[in-house]
Design a protein around this motif. Structure first.
Motif, short mmCIF file in Angstrom:
data_model
loop_
_atom_site.label_atom_id
_atom_site.label_comp_id
_atom_site.label_asym_id
_atom_site.label_seq_id
_atom_site.Cartn_x
_atom_site.Cartn_y
_atom_site.Cartn_z
N LYS A 84 -84.34 -3.97 47.40
CA LYS A 84 -85.77 -3.68 47.33
C LYS A 84 -86.25 -3.07 48.64
O LYS A 84 -87.00 -2.09 48.66
CB LYS A 84 -86.54 -4.98 47.04
N HIS A 85 -85.77 -3.64 49.75
CA HIS A 85 -86.17 -3.12 51.05
C HIS A 85 -85.61 -1.71 51.26
O HIS A 85 -86.33 -0.80 51.71
CB HIS A 85 -85.67 -4.05 52.16
N ASP A 86 -84.35 -1.51 50.91
CA ASP A 86 -83.71 -0.22 51.17
C ASP A 86 -84.27 0.89 50.30
O ASP A 86 -84.13 2.07 50.64
CB ASP A 86 -82.20 -0.32 50.95
N LEU A 87 -84.90 0.54 49.18
CA LEU A 87 -85.46 1.57 48.31
C LEU A 87 -86.96 1.76 48.55
O LEU A 87 -87.58 2.60 47.89
CB LEU A 87 -85.23 1.22 46.84
N SER A 88 -87.50 1.01 49.48
CA SER A 88 -88.95 1.08 49.69
C SER A 88 -89.31 2.44 50.29
O SER A 88 -88.47 3.10 50.91
CB SER A 88 -89.40 -0.05 50.62
N PRO A 89 -90.57 2.87 50.12
CA PRO A 89 -90.98 4.15 50.72
C PRO A 89 -90.82 4.12 52.23
O PRO A 89 -90.75 3.03 52.83
CB PRO A 89 -92.46 4.29 50.33
N ARG A 90 -90.76 5.28 52.82
CA ARG A 90 -90.53 5.40 54.25
C ARG A 90 -91.51 4.57 55.07
O ARG A 90 -91.15 3.91 56.04
CB ARG A 90 -90.60 6.87 54.67
N TRP A 136 -81.07 7.04 48.92
CA TRP A 136 -80.80 6.33 47.66
C TRP A 136 -79.45 5.63 47.69
O TRP A 136 -78.91 5.26 46.66
CB TRP A 136 -80.86 7.30 46.48
N SER A 137 -78.96 5.42 48.91
CA SER A 137 -77.62 4.85 49.04
C SER A 137 -77.53 3.46 48.43
O SER A 137 -76.53 3.12 47.77
CB SER A 137 -77.28 4.82 50.53
N ALA A 138 -78.54 2.63 48.65
CA ALA A 138 -78.49 1.27 48.12
C ALA A 138 -78.47 1.28 46.60
O ALA A 138 -77.78 0.48 45.96
CB ALA A 138 -79.70 0.47 48.62
N LEU A 139 -79.23 2.23 46.02
CA LEU A 139 -79.20 2.36 44.56
C LEU A 139 -77.81 2.76 44.10
O LEU A 139 -77.31 2.27 43.08
CB LEU A 139 -80.23 3.40 44.12
N GLY A 140 -77.18 3.62 44.89
CA GLY A 140 -75.82 4.04 44.56
C GLY A 140 -74.87 2.85 44.50
O GLY A 140 -74.02 2.76 43.62
N THR A 141 -75.02 1.94 45.47
CA THR A 141 -74.17 0.74 45.47
C THR A 141 -74.36 -0.05 44.18
O THR A 141 -73.39 -0.51 43.57
CB THR A 141 -74.52 -0.15 46.67
#
Lengths: 403, 281
Positions: A84-90, A136-141
């Motif tokens: 959730k944190h890694d996908l949050s807006p900048r 989007w790296s975290a989503l990739g994981t």
């Protein structure tokens, strides 16, 4: 006593939860998978394929797959907050003091950040030069590891619901026991005189009038999880059994295993005690006093025939088209030879989810290529402080050299 | 022009020269002429192998995918091309090239031992899915060969520790390509045989290598394996990858579909009968 027991149970549950979601368990399980599959490969060098498949379906393998799925699922669940944190807006991702800084030259330009793998942009006169990497790296994981569940579901669906039926349909014959189609034509092609197909396809006509071509490696989809493929090939001769007056007593197409040339098969005519053994020479030529085949293509074929009644051989003959062989008041001749196709109808509810899982996994890996998420902003030198890059997220390896 | 084993041998020796000169230059950083000579030999090797590859394509009439001889050419071409391509993109330093050249040389020396006759593709290899699978496989091997080459540089060079990013970058990209290779292979297996996985040794070895590289990525991400430690393991697992790609010819022909040397087997129609050897009369 009860308190101690409850504490122990709660502690055990927490420990189990941590253990099941630990990366160390992941390593142990993946290394076990490497060893298991190396063992399978070694076995394959000395055991038939069906034995290898049986070994691969033993309990230790299933247990490994189950543990891997549980471990993966637990890891993903535990890391949801990080996702959730890694996908949050900048703005949210950078909404705290910078985690690292890198001193840079006073004239930081976009191209320097791009060389370091960032998507650089000028966000405005107030914000200045910023860079983003692995957004989007975290989503990739999650997509990659999540695909394991889709793939596992697909394999279970295959195990539970896969069904394969094989049938032979000759040219001109209508197949009605399933999807209804007619085989209009079967086209084989061989390379030189070798048993090496360069083409094998069947032209099919369907109930609705449409046509399709199926090849050995190009199945036709006949339903949501059903595939019809051409899986084999052979010769189908049409015999004619005649009486002394030349009247046809019986005639039929007989699907036989006469391919590749040299194979011998037989048929019987209902009501008669005789057995007819055939071998086909598809493209005959004479060599050293005997007939051999030039190629595997049907070109004025010759049939080597032997007739038996019980154990008694009634004679042999080499017959061209419409040449007859006389025996016990009857004549047998092979009027025509066509091809039959062996078709396989595969119903596999797991195959589409399987390839969807593969696609999802590959998309996840592509999103992971740039590395973990990293956001940076360039700050000009102020009041004795050098110009620097302020960063959030993972500091990419080699960033200082790049800048 | 016919591509002969002698030409493959020559290509292998040029690649070997480039690799050896490059490795020696790692140990003698004060002799830059060695590095220049290695670079020149690497370029010559790449151009020679690409030339042979194109000649084979014309000679055979199809993409060089059929048989150990021509697949060796294709793999060597990919192994030599990738470091060159990525150097232009400024993604991989020149230090990865000597290792890649040594790998290419080994592949060429091995491939030249097999039947060089160009056969027409059988029906089971006539598909754009097969072409994609083969190309992805070559590039996967090439990327991981470059990874191994860079790992060798990190381990053998004299001087300060080198940057780790090319090692992890090639590892990640190689893992992606290897995954794509397994996926496209499974897709084609389904199209050809109606099953997506059958524990053919090519599949089990490929999957073992995939798991091994996956383990390495996890160790890098979680246990912070980096530098020489990661490099050592990259080299070790690369040996498994080589076995999974080129060692399949050591298996009996009845155990795997993936031996495409016509002097070692005859392809039938793709029926499962091939598993049982000869047809029963």
């Amino acid at each position: 006593m009860l308190d101690k027991t409850l504490f122990a149970v709660r502690r055990f549950r927490q420990d189990i939860w941590l253990w099941l979601g630990s990366w160390k368990l992941s390593i142990v399980l993946i290394v076990l998978a490497v060893l298991y599959y190396l063992l399978l490969a070694i076995w394959a060098a000395s055991s038939p394929p069906h034995v290898v498949r049986n070994i691969a379906s033993l309990m230790p393998f299933w247990l490994l797959y189950l543990l891997l799925l549980v471990n993966t699922g637990t890891c993903l669940w535990r890391r949801l907050a990080i996702l959730k944190h890694d996908l949050s807006p900048r703005s949210a991702f950078c909404d705290r003091p910078p985690e690292w800084t890198v001193p840079v030259g006073p004239e930081m330009v976009e191209i320097d950040l791009k060389r370091a793998g960032y998507k650089a942009r000028q966000d405005g006169p107030d914000t200045g030069l910023t860079g983003s990497r692995g957004r989007w790296s975290a989503l990739g994981t999650y997509l990659f590891h999540g695909s394991f569940f889709l793939i596992a579901t697909a394999f279970l669906l295959t195990l539970a619901g896969r069904n394969e039926t094989t049938f032979q349909v000759a040219e001109g014959e209508i197949f009605r026991s399933g999807p209804e189609f007619v085989v209009r034509r079967i086209t084989p092609e061989f390379w030189q005189d070798q048993l090496l197909f360069t083409q094998l396809e069947a032209d099919l006509g369907w109930e609705d009038g449409s046509r399709s071509i199926t090849r050995i490696n190009k199945p036709v989809m006949t339903g949501p999880a059903s595939f019809l493929r051409l899986s084999g090939f052979g010769y189908v001769p049409r015999y004619e059994l005649l009486d002394k007056q030349g009247q046809i007593l019986d005639s039929a197409w007989v699907k036989m295993n006469l391919f590749p040339p040299g194979l011998r098969d037989w048929f019987q005519v209902e009501g008669y005690p005789h057995r007819f053994y055939l071998t086909v020479i598809p493209d005959p030529e004479e060599q050293d006093g005997r007939l051999v085949t030039r190629s595997l293509n049907l070109n004025e074929p010759v049939i080597d025939l032997e007739v038996y009644r019980g154990h008694l051989s009634l004679g042999t003959a080499s017959l061209s088209a419409n040449q007859g062989f006389d025996f016990e008041g009857l004549t047998i001749r092979i009027a025509e030879i066509r091809y039959w196709g062996e078709f396989t109808l595969v119903r596999d509810p797991g195959v589409l989810p399987l390839f969807a899982g593969f696609a999802l996994g590959l998309i996840g890996l592509m999103l992971r290529l740039p590395g973990k998420r990293s956001e940076v902003v360039f700050r000009l030198a102020v009041e004795g402080e050098p110009a620097r890059i302020l960063g959030w997220g993972e500091m990419p390896a080699g960033l200082e050299e790049d800048l | 022009m016919n591509v002969t084993p002698a030409l493959m041998l020559a290509a292998g020796f040029i690649a070997l020269l480039a690799g050896v000169l490059g490795v020696v230059s790692w140990r003698r950083p004060n002799a830059p002429h060695l590095a220049r000579m290695a670079g020149g030999a690497a370029w010559l090797s790449l151009l020679f192998v690409l030339g042979l590859w194109i000649a084979r394509w014309i000679e055979a009439g199809h993409l060089p995918i059929f048989g150990t001889f021509e697949s060796a050419l294709s793999i060597a071409a990919a192994v030599l091309l990738i470091p060159t391509l990525f150097r232009f993109l400024d993604r991989i330093p020149a230090s990865a090239t000597p290792g890649a050249c040594l790998v290419a040389a080994a592949v060429l020396f091995h491939g030249r031992l097999y039947d060089p006759t160009p056969y027409a593709l059988t029906i089971s290899e006539r598909s754009w899915v097969v072409d994609i699978h083969a190309i992805v496989a070559w590039f996967a091997f090439g990327m991981l060969a470059v990874n191994a080459g860079y790992a060798a540089w990190l381990l053998l060079r004299k001087g300060n520790p080198g940057p780790a990013r090319p090692l992890t970058g090639t590892l990640t990209a190689g893992f992606l390509l290897h995954s794509a290779m397994l996926a496209t292979g499974s897709l084609y297996k389904f199209l050809l045989f109606g099953v997506a996985w059958s524990f053919d040794p090519i599949e089990t070895l490929g999957f073992a290598a995939w798991c091994a590289y996956g383990t390495l990525l996890h160790m890098h991400l979680f246990a912070k394996w980096d530098g020489r430690k990661l490099a050592g393991w990259c080299l070790t697992i690369f040996v498994l990858l080589v076995v999974s790609y080129r060692g399949i010819v050591w298996f009996p022909v009845w155990s795997t579909y993936h031996i495409f040397d016509m002097d070692m087997r005859i392809h039938l129609t793709g029926s499962e009968q091939y598993e049982e050897g000869e047809r029963v009369d």
